[in-house]
Scaffold this active site. Structure first.
Site, PDB file in Angstrom:
ATOM      1  N   GLU A  21      23.026 -47.993  93.501  1.00  0.00           N
ATOM      2  CA  GLU A  21      21.451 -47.706  93.573  1.00  0.00           C
ATOM      3  C   GLU A  21      22.453 -47.401  95.319  1.00  0.00           C
ATOM      4  OE1 GLU A  21      17.266 -49.188  94.312  1.00  0.00           O
ATOM      5  OE2 GLU A  21      19.092 -50.773  94.406  1.00  0.00           O
ATOM      6  N   TYR A  53       9.628 -38.060 120.676  1.00  0.00           N
ATOM      7  CA  TYR A  53      10.277 -37.541 119.019  1.00  0.00           C
ATOM      8  C   TYR A  53      11.268 -38.158 118.501  1.00  0.00           C
ATOM      9  CZ  TYR A  53       4.552 -37.227 119.168  1.00  0.00           C
ATOM     10  OH  TYR A  53       3.740 -37.193 120.327  1.00  0.00           O
ATOM     11  N   GLU A  72      13.104 -54.615 103.484  1.00  0.00           N
ATOM     12  CA  GLU A  72      12.209 -55.533 104.565  1.00  0.00           C
ATOM     13  C   GLU A  72      13.260 -55.721 105.374  1.00  0.00           C
ATOM     14  OE1 GLU A  72      10.653 -57.395 100.073  1.00  0.00           O
ATOM     15  OE2 GLU A  72      12.235 -55.777 100.889  1.00  0.00           O
ATOM     16  N   LYS A  98      10.750 -46.662  98.811  1.00  0.00           N
ATOM     17  CA  LYS A  98      12.217 -46.077  97.987  1.00  0.00           C
ATOM     18  C   LYS A  98      11.022 -45.227  96.516  1.00  0.00           C
ATOM     19  CE  LYS A  98      14.841 -48.086  96.614  1.00  0.00           C
ATOM     20  NZ  LYS A  98      15.994 -49.376  95.961  1.00  0.00           N
TER      21      LYS A  98
END
Length: 124
Positions: A21, A53, A72, A98
């Protein structure tokens, strides 16, 4: 009190607990909602009286560029960055997805939701 939100922010990033990954990367999407008092911005029409923004996106992008293992942890760090830049934030909810995680089967996405102040009660 009002809400400022960015929805469907997309990144290609290299987060994950598995070695591949951090090499191949993956597609991530993020939804963010912040509760804040922007009553002055409503009457004065000044960007300085609300959450910008563009600055918010830049904060998120900077954090997405730093590899971590867990969604997390990443969600926590992003909210920490937002609170540092915008301490007037009363609440924040971030959902991080993901897409097509490597789980050995077809999965649209994995996701975590991190909320301030609820998930920060024992960590500050």
């Amino acid at each position: 009190m009002g809400k400022v939100a960015l929805e469907g922010i997309e990144f290609h990033a290299y987060h994950g607990a598995f070695p591949e990954e951090s090499i191949l990367g993956n597609r991530f999407t993020l939804d963010l909602e912040i509760e804040t008092d922007f009553s002055s911005a409503m009457t004065e029409d000044k960007l300085s009286e609300t959450i910008d923004y563009a600055k918010l996106y830049s904060l998120i992008k900077s954090r997405m560029d730093v590899k971590v293992k867990l969604l997390e942890h990443l969600g926590y760090l992003i909210i920490q960055d937002i609170l540092e830049a915008y301490p007037q934030s009363q609440k924040a909810t971030l959902t991080l997805k993901k897409h097509h995680p490597a789980l050995g089967g077809l999965v649209k996405h994995s996701a975590v939701t991190v909320r301030f102040p609820e998930d920060f009660q024992n960590h500050d």
